[in-house]
Design a protein around this motif. Structure first.
Motif, short mmCIF file in Angstrom:
data_model
loop_
_atom_site.label_atom_id
_atom_site.label_comp_id
_atom_site.label_asym_id
_atom_site.label_seq_id
_atom_site.Cartn_x
_atom_site.Cartn_y
_atom_site.Cartn_z
N VAL A 127 39.79 46.72 44.58
CA VAL A 127 39.55 45.95 43.36
C VAL A 127 39.41 46.87 42.15
CG1 VAL A 127 37.94 44.40 42.18
CG2 VAL A 127 38.53 43.99 44.56
N GLY A 131 42.47 46.75 39.75
CA GLY A 131 42.02 46.12 38.50
C GLY A 131 42.06 47.08 37.33
N ALA A 135 44.43 46.62 34.07
CA ALA A 135 43.84 46.64 32.73
C ALA A 135 44.54 47.65 31.84
CB ALA A 135 42.35 46.94 32.83
N ALA A 160 38.37 47.94 34.47
CA ALA A 160 38.11 47.93 35.91
C ALA A 160 36.80 47.23 36.22
CB ALA A 160 38.07 49.36 36.44
N ALA A 163 37.34 43.67 36.24
CA ALA A 163 37.98 43.29 37.50
C ALA A 163 36.93 43.09 38.59
CB ALA A 163 38.98 44.36 37.92
N GLY A 216 42.03 43.01 33.26
CA GLY A 216 41.20 43.39 34.40
C GLY A 216 40.51 42.18 35.02
N ALA A 219 43.05 40.16 37.05
CA ALA A 219 43.36 40.84 38.31
C ALA A 219 42.21 40.73 39.29
CB ALA A 219 43.70 42.31 38.03
N GLY A 220 40.98 40.86 38.79
CA GLY A 220 39.81 40.79 39.66
C GLY A 220 39.63 39.42 40.28
#
Length: 268
Positions: A127, A131, A135, A160, A163, A216, A219-220
């Motif tokens: 992650v 992430g 980002a 991150a 994320a 981010g 994506a997370g």
């Protein structure tokens, strides 16, 4: 005729449609009792690496030196694909000042250890790395569009961290039937407040990379919906796929930091 030996239901509860709990249903759990004893080694290692890089740059008076930040791996527009690739993650180890690293470290400690405990350490590395890269890519695309051929740079791990927060938010939804209802709602509400506050505050502080935050976070959330939960929370054991992805993520982060240190210390 046999009489029903069960005690009568409370009339008030019966009128309200009360349904007795299923004896076969596992009782609700609390995150702390289930995974609170897991030591967040991954989070700690990242924080120590941030501190080491920050201390080196501060000692040399290079925290606000663009050339030094670029040498150490800042995300920069207008670079080739190979040079850009390692900077996607190397930039997460860099911070532009004491306030920047302090607030990122505080958020990292909250979200990082939560992800390590909920998704295991393999999931944490995946992650954070994926992430963070997402980002950085989102930020690069936005800055290239906004500034055109003019070079611009970005540093920091906030994308991150968003994320990680997004992954925990997804976990709160996935765990809604395992946690006590009040705790699940409280966890989700607290996470949404923290993440929304971070996004909103980004619009009030000059230089904040909100595109990286949004990329981010997205994506997370996606990873948090897919990465297996810890076995202590009802997830399956980490298979070879997850262990491989986690190990590759860790290696990618280590390689990015090593390349940044090599170029930053004069190896370029």
């Amino acid at each position: 005729m046999d009489e029903d030996s069960r005690p009568p239901l409370d009339p008030d509860l019966d009128d309200a449609g009360y349904i007795p709990p299923d004896p076969d249903e596992p009782p609700p759990v609390t995150l702390w009792s289930a995974v609170g004893d897991v030591t967040p080694w991954g989070t700690t290692a990242l924080l120590l690496s941030w501190a080491a890089v920050f201390a080196w740059l501060a000692m040399r008076g290079e925290l606000d030196n663009s050339d030094a930040l670029v040498a150490w791996g800042a995300s920069v527009t207008g670079r080739g694909a190979l040079d850009t690739s390692w900077r996607l993650l190397a930039s997460t180890f860099l911070h532009a000042g004491a306030a920047h690293v302090f607030f990122n470290a505080t958020s990292m400690w909250i979200f990082g250890q939560a992800v390590e405990r909920i998704f295991t350490r393999w999931g944490f590395w995946l992650v954070f790395a994926f992430g963070g890269a997402a980002a950085s890519l989102g930020s690069l695309a936005w800055r290239a569009y906004r500034y055109g051929p003019d070079a611009s740079l970005s540093v920091g791990a906030s994308g991150a961290i968003f994320a990680l927060g997004g992954a925990v938010l997804a976990a709160a939804v996935r765990l809604r039937h395992r946690l006590a209802p009040g705790r699940a709602r409280a966890l989700g509400a607290a996470l949404m407040y923290l993440l929304a506050q971070g996004l909103v505050s980004g619009f009030t502080r000059h230089g904040t990379d909100n595109v990286a935050h949004a990329a981010g976070l997205a994506a997370g959330v996606a990873l948090g919906a897919w990465v297996p939960l810890s076995t202590r929370l009802g997830g399956p054991p980490s298979g070879w796929t997850m262990r491989t992805l986690g190990a590759l993520s860790l290696l990618a982060l280590a390689a990015a930091l090593a390349i940044g240190a090599w170029t930053g210390l004069g190896g370029r």
